[in-house]
Design a protein around this motif. Structure first.
Motif, PDB file in Angstrom:
ATOM      1  N   UNK A 254      12.736  -7.498  -2.260  1.00 36.41           N
ATOM      2  CA  UNK A 254      11.624  -8.250  -1.632  1.00 36.41           C
ATOM      3  C   UNK A 254      10.440  -7.287  -1.432  1.00 36.41           C
ATOM      4  N   UNK A 255      10.083  -6.590  -2.531  1.00 37.28           N
ATOM      5  CA  UNK A 255       9.075  -5.529  -2.419  1.00 37.28           C
ATOM      6  C   UNK A 255       7.646  -6.047  -2.204  1.00 37.28           C
ATOM      7  N   UNK A 256       7.437  -7.320  -2.380  1.00 39.12           N
ATOM      8  CA  UNK A 256       6.112  -7.885  -2.099  1.00 39.12           C
ATOM      9  C   UNK A 256       5.652  -7.605  -0.681  1.00 39.12           C
ATOM     10  N   UNK A 257       6.608  -7.390   0.207  1.00 39.79           N
ATOM     11  CA  UNK A 257       6.280  -7.163   1.620  1.00 39.79           C
ATOM     12  C   UNK A 257       6.062  -5.684   1.957  1.00 39.79           C
ATOM     13  N   UNK A 258       6.129  -4.816   0.931  1.00 37.44           N
ATOM     14  CA  UNK A 258       5.895  -3.377   1.162  1.00 37.44           C
ATOM     15  C   UNK A 258       4.478  -3.157   1.681  1.00 37.44           C
ATOM     16  N   UNK A 259       4.344  -2.215   2.619  1.00 39.84           N
ATOM     17  CA  UNK A 259       3.000  -1.756   2.967  1.00 39.84           C
ATOM     18  C   UNK A 259       3.060  -0.285   3.346  1.00 39.84           C
ATOM     19  N   UNK A 260       1.934   0.395   3.209  1.00 45.31           N
ATOM     20  CA  UNK A 260       1.884   1.825   3.491  1.00 45.31           C
ATOM     21  C   UNK A 260       0.429   2.191   3.746  1.00 45.31           C
ATOM     22  N   UNK A 261       0.243   3.202   4.593  1.00 45.28           N
ATOM     23  CA  UNK A 261      -1.131   3.656   4.887  1.00 45.28           C
ATOM     24  C   UNK A 261      -1.772   4.260   3.643  1.00 45.28           C
ATOM     25  N   UNK A 262      -0.967   4.599   2.627  1.00 40.56           N
ATOM     26  CA  UNK A 262      -1.522   5.171   1.399  1.00 40.56           C
ATOM     27  C   UNK A 262      -2.106   4.112   0.465  1.00 40.56           C
ATOM     28  N   UNK A 263      -1.797   2.839   0.708  1.00 36.47           N
ATOM     29  CA  UNK A 263      -2.308   1.793  -0.197  1.00 36.47           C
ATOM     30  C   UNK A 263      -3.829   1.709  -0.097  1.00 36.47           C
ATOM     31  N   UNK A 264      -4.512   1.598  -1.241  1.00 35.81           N
ATOM     32  CA  UNK A 264      -5.972   1.479  -1.213  1.00 35.81           C
ATOM     33  C   UNK A 264      -6.378   0.050  -0.859  1.00 35.81           C
ATOM     34  N   UNK A 265      -6.699  -0.161   0.409  1.00 34.00           N
ATOM     35  CA  UNK A 265      -7.036  -1.509   0.886  1.00 34.00           C
ATOM     36  C   UNK A 265      -8.515  -1.571   1.249  1.00 34.00           C
ATOM     37  N   UNK A 266      -9.223  -2.534   0.665  1.00 27.71           N
ATOM     38  CA  UNK A 266     -10.664  -2.662   0.892  1.00 27.71           C
ATOM     39  C   UNK A 266     -10.926  -3.724   1.968  1.00 27.71           C
ATOM     40  N   UNK A 267     -12.188  -3.839   2.358  1.00 28.50           N
ATOM     41  CA  UNK A 267     -12.566  -4.896   3.308  1.00 28.50           C
ATOM     42  C   UNK A 267     -12.262  -6.277   2.733  1.00 28.50           C
ATOM     43  N   UNK A 268     -12.397  -6.397   1.406  1.00 29.13           N
ATOM     44  CA  UNK A 268     -12.118  -7.694   0.754  1.00 29.13           C
ATOM     45  C   UNK A 268     -10.648  -8.066   0.916  1.00 29.13           C
ATOM     46  N   UNK A 269      -9.774  -7.082   0.727  1.00 34.04           N
ATOM     47  CA  UNK A 269      -8.337  -7.330   0.866  1.00 34.04           C
ATOM     48  C   UNK A 269      -7.992  -7.680   2.300  1.00 34.04           C
ATOM     49  N   UNK A 270      -8.632  -6.969   3.217  1.00 38.48           N
ATOM     50  CA  UNK A 270      -8.366  -7.205   4.633  1.00 38.48           C
ATOM     51  C   UNK A 270      -8.737  -8.649   5.002  1.00 38.48           C
ATOM     52  N   UNK A 271      -9.917  -9.076   4.558  1.00 34.71           N
ATOM     53  CA  UNK A 271     -10.358 -10.443   4.856  1.00 34.71           C
ATOM     54  C   UNK A 271      -9.449 -11.474   4.195  1.00 34.71           C
ATOM     55  N   UNK A 272      -9.058 -11.200   2.951  1.00 36.32           N
ATOM     56  CA  UNK A 272      -8.153 -12.109   2.241  1.00 36.32           C
ATOM     57  C   UNK A 272      -6.856 -12.279   3.040  1.00 36.32           C
ATOM     58  N   UNK A 273      -6.326 -11.158   3.508  1.00 36.78           N
ATOM     59  CA  UNK A 273      -5.065 -11.192   4.270  1.00 36.78           C
ATOM     60  C   UNK A 273      -5.229 -11.978   5.570  1.00 36.78           C
ATOM     61  N   UNK A 274      -6.282 -11.671   6.324  1.00 34.79           N
ATOM     62  CA  UNK A 274      -6.489 -12.334   7.617  1.00 34.79           C
ATOM     63  C   UNK A 274      -6.612 -13.843   7.443  1.00 34.79           C
ATOM     64  N   UNK A 275      -7.242 -14.265   6.368  1.00 34.19           N
ATOM     65  CA  UNK A 275      -7.463 -15.696   6.145  1.00 34.19           C
ATOM     66  C   UNK A 275      -6.304 -16.365   5.408  1.00 34.19           C
ATOM     67  N   UNK A 276      -5.254 -15.610   5.070  1.00 34.41           N
ATOM     68  CA  UNK A 276      -4.156 -16.177   4.293  1.00 34.41           C
ATOM     69  C   UNK A 276      -3.189 -16.960   5.183  1.00 34.41           C
ATOM     70  N   UNK A 277      -2.229 -17.642   4.544  1.00 31.91           N
ATOM     71  CA  UNK A 277      -1.211 -18.411   5.276  1.00 31.91           C
ATOM     72  C   UNK A 277      -0.206 -17.491   5.967  1.00 31.91           C
ATOM     73  N   UNK A 278      -0.122 -16.219   5.509  1.00 31.45           N
ATOM     74  CA  UNK A 278       0.867 -15.291   6.064  1.00 31.45           C
ATOM     75  C   UNK A 278       0.224 -13.938   6.355  1.00 31.45           C
ATOM     76  N   UNK A 279      -0.720 -13.917   7.341  1.00 31.77           N
ATOM     77  CA  UNK A 279      -1.430 -12.664   7.623  1.00 31.77           C
ATOM     78  C   UNK A 279      -0.466 -11.542   8.008  1.00 31.77           C
ATOM     79  N   UNK A 280      -0.769 -10.354   7.485  1.00 26.44           N
ATOM     80  CA  UNK A 280       0.053  -9.188   7.812  1.00 26.44           C
ATOM     81  C   UNK A 280       1.310  -9.079   6.970  1.00 26.44           C
ATOM     82  N   UNK A 281       1.637 -10.134   6.234  1.00 23.49           N
ATOM     83  CA  UNK A 281       2.834 -10.108   5.395  1.00 23.49           C
ATOM     84  C   UNK A 281       2.459  -9.981   3.922  1.00 23.49           C
ATOM     85  N   UNK A 282       3.422  -9.522   3.108  1.00 19.68           N
ATOM     86  CA  UNK A 282       3.283  -9.471   1.646  1.00 19.68           C
ATOM     87  C   UNK A 282       2.021  -8.707   1.226  1.00 19.68           C
TER      88      UNK A 282
END
Ligand code: ADP
Ligand code: MG
Length: 462
Positions: A254-282
């Motif tokens: 179930x590696x879709x749920x992996x997260x790490x501080x090393x991942x290159x996450x942009x403001x766009x990704x952050x907004x996408x996540x916050x507005x998604x059906x499962x914020x903070x997951x996957x």
């Protein structure tokens, strides 16, 4: 002009934030192995669930007989009938039927969904030719590929943890999905025993192993992403059952749920996540998989339209609609080989109602697609490198041990640039010396056949 410079600056910044230099990918792969250890150590020990599949033997090629499979994991489901020829016989015969799940059933009751599936299966069984009939006293057996998070309790039982991918049927959550299916089969008068419950990664691994003896990892890159691999049973502290004879156990990461501080996450990704059906997951899935890549590109284009008037004085209204730009469209633009970027022009017009773009602007759109796809593919490669490291397959072995990775999913299958980038990046991370020992194999529909093979190896009538 100032507008153009501003637009270029937005692209540049996006590119920088999406950067995946090799050193970063190594950190990500190492973080993946750390989480793999933690997820194997204890239940809930990591964002990576590292689910025990109860598959401790993969197909050997000696499976024999007629078996069924049912593949449910998205909006379509498939039923298969496979005749296995035993040692060196291979797949003697194979037929399938496909149906879509009516949207109403995705949010209705458990009985309604399973009745519908059982009925389709009943129709399929009714067409069974005489030669495939089971001998008297022998039940038909089925492998059930169910690609939602399931806490497995045996090879043929497991409770649904939660629905994903647009399904939402409250009364199934917490239930054993094999019991639900079996009850529906009984209601529809289908004589069939569910011999194996798997998800698509496990099925792909099993189907891949049947054709290639060196398959030990499976990766799905489709709407979502996931991976499974063969682990040493001794290396699974949270497993308290008897040690399997093979000494091995297949793990659904179930590696879709992996997260790490090393991942290159942009403001766009952050907004996408916050507005998604499962914020903070996957989070890993949201950076790499087909459901999200096009949406990331749309978000950057929207910012360019709003802040740099990239498409003129007005912001094109369609560009404001979430998920309007789908990944197949993005890949068509990215892979547009025409000299005037005709496909890009067409997609912008048809999907976003943006016309009269200059060639220069269309080139920028292609560049955005390239940035998002490259990041996704390189991150998926880092995940694979992490699994190779965890299993000691990243360094060459004496005797020339080979690793074949069974790959499936629409993103991998159709997005050529993505696939090439992924495969090249794994080679880059592994190094020249080892990379000849690692190969990728597209396991077309391996997951359905894999489920039938696992039903065969877990048959009551062996
Ligand atoms: P699922 O993952 O739902 O089981 P698939 O494995 O068929 O289904 O993957 C479908 C996904 O693959 C789509 O959601 C889309 O993101 C991606 N995809 C399909 N076709 C293409 C394409 N031509 N280019 C890029 N991505 C594609
Ligand atoms: Mg699928």
């Amino acid at each position: 002009s100032g507008r153009w410079a501003r637009a270029v600056a937005i692209v540049k910044e996006f590119e920088e934030k999406c950067g995946t230099p090799e050193a970063k990918l190594v950190q990500i792969a190492d973080a993946m192995t750390v989480e793999m250890h933690a997820g194997l150590a204890s239940e809930g020990g990591s964002k990576l669930k590292m689910l025990i599949s109860y598959v401790d033997n993969l197909p050997t090629g000696e499976e024999e007989g007629v078996f069924y499979a049912l593949d449910l994991g998205g909006t379509n489901f498939r039923v298969l009938r496979v005749q296995l020829g035993g040692k060196e016989g291979g797949i003697v015969h194979q037929e399938f039927a496909e149906a879509s799940i009516p949207p109403a059933l995705m949010c209705g009751t458990s009985d309604a969904l399973f009745d519908y599936i059982a009925e389709k299966l009943a129709n399929f069984v009714a067409e069974e030719e005489q030669i495939f009939h089971q001998p008297p006293g022998k039940q038909r057996e089925l492998g059930f590929t169910f690609s939602f998070p399931v806490m497995q309790t045996s090879i043929n039982s497991g409770t649904l943890m939660r629905w994903t991918k647009g399904f939402s049927i409250d009364d199934t959550v917490g239930q054993d999905v094999v019991v639900e299916l079996t009850k529906a089969l009984k209601r529809k008068g289908v004589e069939m025993r569910v011999a194996a419950l798997v998800n698509d990664t496990i099925g792909t691994l099993a189907g891949g192993r049947y054709t290639h003896n060196d398959v030990s990892i499976a990766v799905i890159l489709g709407t979502g992403t996931n991976a499974a691999y063969v682990e040493r049973a001794q290396a699974i502290p949270k497993w308290h059952g008897p040690l399997p004879k093979s000494g091995e156990m297949v793990i659904n990461m179930e590696w879709g749920n992996f997260r790490s501080s090393h991942l290159p996450i942009t403001d766009y990704d952050h907004a996408l996540d916050v507005e998604s059906l499962n914020p903070g997951e996957q989070i890993f899935e949201k950076l790499t998989s087909g459901m999200y890549l096009g949406e990331i590109v749309r978000r950057v284009l929207l910012r360019m339209a709003e802040e740099a008037f990239f498409f003129g004085d007005e912001v094109p209204p369609k560009l404001k609609i979430p998920f309007i730009l789908r990944t197949p469209e993005m890949s068509a633009m990215h892979q547009d080989t025409s000299s005037d970027l005709r496909v890009v022009d067409e997609k912008l017009k048809n999907i976003l109602e943006i016309s009269n773009t200059s060639l220069k602007k269309r080139r920028v759109v292609v560049e955005l697609c390239n940035i998002a796809a490259t990041r996704g593919a390189r991150l998926a490669a880092a995940g694979i490198f992490g699994v190779l490291k965890k299993t000691g397959r990243d360094i060459p072995k004496e005797g020339g041990e080979k690793t074949v990775i069974a790959m499936d999913g629409g993103l991998y299958e159709h997005y050529t640039e993505y696939r090439k980038c992924l495969e090249n990046t794994v080679g880059e991370l592994i190094g020249d010396e080892s990379s000849s020992a690692i190969t990728f194999e597209h396991s077309n529909d391996g997951s359905g056949i894999g489920a039938a093979l696992l039903a065969a190896s877990h048959s009551l009538y062996l």
